[in-house]
Design a protein around this motif. Sequence first.
Motif, PDB file in Angstrom:
ATOM      1  N   VAL A   1       0.725  -1.177  -0.027  1.00 30.95           N
ATOM      2  CA  VAL A   1      -0.098   0.032  -0.241  1.00 30.95           C
ATOM      3  C   VAL A   1       0.816   0.989   0.069  1.00 30.95           C
ATOM      4  CG1 VAL A   1      -1.901   1.219   1.228  1.00 30.95           C
ATOM      5  CG2 VAL A   1      -1.880  -1.230   1.337  1.00 30.95           C
ATOM      6  N   ALA A   2       0.934   2.027  -1.147  1.00 34.28           N
ATOM      7  CA  ALA A   2       1.603   3.053  -1.134  1.00 34.28           C
ATOM      8  C   ALA A   2       1.247   4.246  -0.339  1.00 34.28           C
ATOM      9  CB  ALA A   2       1.959   3.313  -2.721  1.00 34.28           C
ATOM     10  N   ASP A   3       1.907   4.933   0.144  1.00 31.70           N
ATOM     11  CA  ASP A   3       1.265   5.952   1.237  1.00 31.70           C
ATOM     12  C   ASP A   3       2.506   7.172   0.741  1.00 31.70           C
ATOM     13  OD1 ASP A   3       0.846   7.832   3.114  1.00 31.70           O
ATOM     14  OD2 ASP A   3       0.520   6.315   4.542  1.00 31.70           O
ATOM     15  N   ALA A   4       2.050   8.483   0.756  1.00 28.02           N
ATOM     16  CA  ALA A   4       2.860   9.556   0.262  1.00 28.02           C
ATOM     17  C   ALA A   4       3.452   9.909   1.390  1.00 28.02           C
ATOM     18  CB  ALA A   4       1.827  10.611  -0.446  1.00 28.02           C
ATOM     19  N   LYS A   5       2.992   9.671   2.730  1.00 23.82           N
ATOM     20  CA  LYS A   5       3.484  10.038   3.835  1.00 23.82           C
ATOM     21  C   LYS A   5       4.633   9.137   4.407  1.00 23.82           C
ATOM     22  CE  LYS A   5      -0.359  12.649   5.421  1.00 23.82           C
ATOM     23  NZ  LYS A   5      -1.687  12.765   6.485  1.00 23.82           N
ATOM     24  N   SER A   6       4.524   8.138   3.781  1.00 21.52           N
ATOM     25  CA  SER A   6       5.651   6.832   4.215  1.00 21.52           C
ATOM     26  C   SER A   6       7.009   7.310   4.016  1.00 21.52           C
ATOM     27  CB  SER A   6       5.316   5.460   3.456  1.00 21.52           C
ATOM     28  OG  SER A   6       6.324   4.504   3.790  1.00 21.52           O
ATOM     29  N   LEU A   7       7.901   6.876   4.923  1.00 20.58           N
ATOM     30  CA  LEU A   7       9.345   7.091   5.029  1.00 20.58           C
ATOM     31  C   LEU A   7      10.102   5.855   4.378  1.00 20.58           C
ATOM     32  CD1 LEU A   7       9.989   9.122   8.020  1.00 20.58           C
ATOM     33  CD2 LEU A   7       9.521   9.956   5.978  1.00 20.58           C
ATOM     34  N   SER A   8       9.310   4.899   3.930  1.00 21.56           N
ATOM     35  CA  SER A   8       9.918   3.802   3.373  1.00 21.56           C
ATOM     36  C   SER A   8      10.694   4.148   2.168  1.00 21.56           C
ATOM     37  CB  SER A   8       8.741   2.609   2.948  1.00 21.56           C
ATOM     38  OG  SER A   8       9.208   1.546   2.247  1.00 21.56           O
ATOM     39  N   ASP A   9      11.732   3.370   1.785  1.00 25.97           N
ATOM     40  CA  ASP A   9      12.505   3.750   0.729  1.00 25.97           C
ATOM     41  C   ASP A   9      11.797   3.186  -0.710  1.00 25.97           C
ATOM     42  OD1 ASP A   9      14.371   5.516   1.147  1.00 25.97           O
ATOM     43  OD2 ASP A   9      16.263   3.961   0.976  1.00 25.97           O
ATOM     44  N   MET A  10      11.046   2.092  -0.536  1.00 25.76           N
ATOM     45  CA  MET A  10      10.319   1.445  -1.507  1.00 25.76           C
ATOM     46  C   MET A  10       9.575   2.602  -2.485  1.00 25.76           C
ATOM     47  SD  MET A  10       7.886  -1.963  -1.314  1.00 25.76           S
ATOM     48  CE  MET A  10       7.712  -2.735  -2.606  1.00 25.76           C
ATOM     49  N   GLU A  11       9.909   2.714  -3.594  1.00 29.47           N
ATOM     50  CA  GLU A  11       9.176   3.443  -4.759  1.00 29.47           C
ATOM     51  C   GLU A  11       8.803   2.682  -6.060  1.00 29.47           C
ATOM     52  OE1 GLU A  11      10.898   4.680  -8.003  1.00 29.47           O
ATOM     53  OE2 GLU A  11      11.881   2.896  -7.212  1.00 29.47           O
ATOM     54  N   SER A  12       9.306   1.462  -5.957  1.00 27.12           N
ATOM     55  CA  SER A  12       8.845   0.428  -6.909  1.00 27.12           C
ATOM     56  C   SER A  12       8.628  -0.964  -6.472  1.00 27.12           C
ATOM     57  CB  SER A  12      10.159   0.489  -7.867  1.00 27.12           C
ATOM     58  OG  SER A  12       9.829  -0.280  -9.304  1.00 27.12           O
ATOM     59  N   GLY A  13       8.085  -1.708  -7.226  1.00 25.88           N
ATOM     60  CA  GLY A  13       7.388  -3.007  -6.743  1.00 25.88           C
ATOM     61  C   GLY A  13       5.913  -3.058  -6.856  1.00 25.88           C
ATOM     62  N   GLU A  14       5.312  -4.385  -6.873  1.00 23.30           N
ATOM     63  CA  GLU A  14       4.050  -4.355  -6.864  1.00 23.30           C
ATOM     64  C   GLU A  14       3.262  -3.475  -6.009  1.00 23.30           C
ATOM     65  OE1 GLU A  14       0.528  -7.549  -7.104  1.00 23.30           O
ATOM     66  OE2 GLU A  14       2.595  -8.242  -6.569  1.00 23.30           O
ATOM     67  N   GLY A  15       2.378  -2.534  -6.439  1.00 25.93           N
ATOM     68  CA  GLY A  15       1.409  -1.487  -5.824  1.00 25.93           C
ATOM     69  C   GLY A  15       2.144  -0.085  -5.735  1.00 25.93           C
ATOM     70  N   PHE A  16       3.550  -0.051  -6.160  1.00 26.31           N
ATOM     71  CA  PHE A  16       4.122   1.402  -6.028  1.00 26.31           C
ATOM     72  C   PHE A  16       4.182   1.999  -7.498  1.00 26.31           C
ATOM     73  CE2 PHE A  16       5.160   0.087  -1.853  1.00 26.31           C
ATOM     74  CZ  PHE A  16       5.483   1.098  -1.007  1.00 26.31           C
ATOM     75  N   ASP A  17       3.055   2.216  -7.809  1.00 22.84           N
ATOM     76  CA  ASP A  17       2.907   3.100  -9.242  1.00 22.84           C
ATOM     77  C   ASP A  17       3.279   4.669  -8.859  1.00 22.84           C
ATOM     78  OD1 ASP A  17       1.698   0.768 -10.251  1.00 22.84           O
ATOM     79  OD2 ASP A  17      -0.312   1.408  -9.129  1.00 22.84           O
ATOM     80  N   ARG A  18       3.888   5.093  -9.712  1.00 17.21           N
ATOM     81  CA  ARG A  18       4.259   6.522  -9.508  1.00 17.21           C
ATOM     82  C   ARG A  18       3.664   7.494 -10.586  1.00 17.21           C
ATOM     83  NH1 ARG A  18      10.065   7.089  -8.394  1.00 17.21           N
ATOM     84  NH2 ARG A  18       9.366   9.401  -8.597  1.00 17.21           N
ATOM     85  N   SER A  19       3.532   8.816 -10.110  1.00 16.78           N
ATOM     86  CA  SER A  19       3.062   9.752 -10.937  1.00 16.78           C
ATOM     87  C   SER A  19       3.873  10.770 -11.863  1.00 16.78           C
ATOM     88  CB  SER A  19       2.062  10.841 -10.268  1.00 16.78           C
ATOM     89  OG  SER A  19       2.656  11.632  -9.339  1.00 16.78           O
ATOM     90  N   THR A  20       5.186  10.500 -11.255  1.00 18.35           N
ATOM     91  CA  THR A  20       6.374  11.242 -11.826  1.00 18.35           C
ATOM     92  C   THR A  20       7.596  10.153 -12.129  1.00 18.35           C
ATOM     93  OG1 THR A  20       7.754  11.845  -9.914  1.00 18.35           O
ATOM     94  CG2 THR A  20       5.851  13.019 -10.619  1.00 18.35           C
ATOM     95  N   LEU A  21       8.447  10.298 -12.602  1.00 16.49           N
ATOM     96  CA  LEU A  21       9.656   9.359 -12.849  1.00 16.49           C
ATOM     97  C   LEU A  21      11.075   9.884 -12.132  1.00 16.49           C
ATOM     98  CD1 LEU A  21       9.011   7.915 -16.200  1.00 16.49           C
ATOM     99  CD2 LEU A  21       8.456   6.725 -14.183  1.00 16.49           C
ATOM    100  N   ASP A  22      10.715  11.027 -11.583  1.00 17.08           N
ATOM    101  CA  ASP A  22      11.949  11.831 -10.905  1.00 17.08           C
ATOM    102  C   ASP A  22      12.682  10.914  -9.867  1.00 17.08           C
ATOM    103  OD1 ASP A  22      11.438  13.818 -12.839  1.00 17.08           O
ATOM    104  OD2 ASP A  22      10.526  14.934 -11.158  1.00 17.08           O
TER     105      ASP A  22
END
Length: 795
Positions: free
Chosen positions: A536-557
């Motif tokens: 479950v991707a959370d904009a407030k999460s401090l996890s380093d995870m930004e890819s992998g199942e469920g971590f869709d991105r609105s930018t690629l920066d």
Amino acid sequence: MKTRNILLIAGLGLCLNVTSSIAQEKFLYKDARLSTNERTADLLSHMTLEEKVGQLLCPLGWEMYTKEGNTVTYSDKYKNLLDKQHVGMFWAVFRADPWTQKTLENGLTPALAAEAANAMQRYAVEETRLGIPIFIAEEAPHGHMAIGTTVFPTGIGMASTWNPALQEQVSAVSAKEVRLQGGHIGYGPVLDLSRDPRWSRVEEAYGEDPVLSGAMGAAAAKGAGAGDLKNPFSVISTIKHFIAYGIPEGGHNGNSAIIGQRELHESFLPPFFKTVEAGALSVMTAYNSIDGIPCTADGYLLTDVLRKDWGFDGFVVSDLGSIDGIYSSHRVASSLQEAGTMALDAGVDVDLGARPFVELIDAIESGKIAMAKIDSAAARVLRLKFDMGLFENPYRDPKAAGREVRSKAHVAVSRKAAQESIVLLENKSNVLPLYAKKIKKIAVIGPNANTPYNQLGDYTAPQERTAIRTVLDGVKAKVPSAEVIYAKGTAIRDTTQSDIAAAVQAARQSDVAIVVVGGSSARDFETKYIETGAAVADAKSLSDMESGEGFDRSTLDLLGDQIKLLEAIKETGKPMIVVYIQGRPLNMNWAHEHADALLNAWYPGQEGGNAIADVIFGDYNPAGRLPISVPRSVGQLPVYYNKKVPKGHDYVETLASPLYTFGYGKSFTEFGYSDLKIKDQADGSLEISFEVKNTGSLSGDEVVQLYVRDEFASTVQPIKQLKKFDRIHLAAGKSKQVIFVLQPEDLSVINPKMERVMEAGSFHIMVGASSNDIRLEDKVQISTTVKLPLYGKIK
């Protein structure tokens, strides 16, 4: 259920067998001399409805064993599932990750995994009425997702090798490790064409092209032992996800795919056909819908195309919870039972998650579905159990598992795969390779320079730190006499961890700075997971995870302070080598302009750090090529190379072309192309030949690529389309003649009547080093129209 009862009379030592009438029956299916079909038919004749449905259930498996110290056995939950639901298959028994809450401490070593599998099989074979062995299905997209196994580059990295033979070797190792531990089914390869890098699972797939994806997928199936299930180290490959899962609306994982039938047949189905043709015996459905039909309930795809057109005779398994999703997500069924009947009727044989198919018993009894559907699905599963020899040999040797899983030979294959997957994008003024003897101090900097899990990718179990070689490890091993100064600088996302000043100080003290940035699919124990295992991707999460199942991105920066880190290191004036470790094509615009050298390593696996150091210090000449285009901006998407004509014009703000295009990659040497010849063959094929010469001073590999454009066709065609490729090795100054043969199907289109036809007309033949680096080209005229089957039949 009637059972055999064994009474031990104490004192007399007399064992009396009280045998029921059922147990006295002659079970022909136990006779290994009979054919698989005969044995399957006989077994089905003895099975109750509940037992047949049990073969179609595949619950989650990591709670099926108990472990106390170094002792493992089956759990009470496992016993209850076999006793009450007669379950015939389990998924991810050996899986370890934050979702399963299995760790290095409470999970299974390879030897203990084999012991657990043996205990589970022993109960199934010796303590149930019919003695049917279970199937254990394991995640194996880039190595078996279990503790102590060999971790390879993820799918996008393997595609960057452009080397199907190497993929076959990698898959053979992975399959062997699955079987040594007691597994039988390996989930993978992932064949989803990835045309939107915002999608979270780009790392798992082979990129944007159907020909490359099909070749790699077929090689993976062959390596896993397709066509030879009697081989003790073969697995049943489950190819996924069927179909068009990699182009969801907005890049949102599982969203609907907007695609026409012609494009589906031209681009998205061919990689699956090639892999099924190579021997894959299991197909997994997709979460998405197409034109209003959930893929897990699409009878056209699962029955008409897969079974009738292709002749596929393996089994279809739902993705985890995707049958549930017909009801809960897509809302085209009003209950779990209706969702289960829809999926079974469409052609799904096995329910991964095992909830809706439990309802099939009531559906049969109420006449909502035919018994023949249950029989057919159960037969497909049972046939493979017979073909694999599980009724005769259900057990594995724990000592062999402990000895051979992640052996030195397997680790060597992982290193080779990592080496071949690395793509050299920039090498200004030939700053690479570095010569270790001339360097006194090296700075190794960045969030991915020494973070082991960040280089392994999603679907990786916890591994011992000593088994993983980071970039820092690799550099230290290369230059033992030099001073290597490490500074993390930043995290991937969390700006509270930044210490850019320390990184700048490290760079200033050194002769050269190696800066390793990118992304992460490393799961952690703080991230929340839904029932399917997606994060479950959370904009407030401090996890380093930004890819992998469920971590869709609105930018690629690059996230966090990574760009600030790169800018600060550049300001030191020291030569800067930038390495991206990532799961999707992230924004590389700054590095493209300012880095002295730029390497893309994707997620290179456990030997990634050694492989990257091999390239940086010239012990390996890189030849990886991009299997997916790298955009300049999210606003360009989609930006895949083989779009349909006409070619797009530039935007107001930027070019229409990607920053780096499909097939691109540099080498430490140079290659020349010459002497293109095109010959008509008697069988209607075209022979394309040309010379490739290594014109540089170093030995190296070149990936030669052949593209075709149909100049005028009855339906709109791609600007160009890859048809053939080969990775060849040439010593400095040496030449080689390369020969490709184009068959009529390579020049075919799907016409307005949805027929596959090689149409008479002009074809533009292009040979080169990438999709936009064409070195030789010519046109050929085809004088005869030839009608072809839409697909061949699987033999």
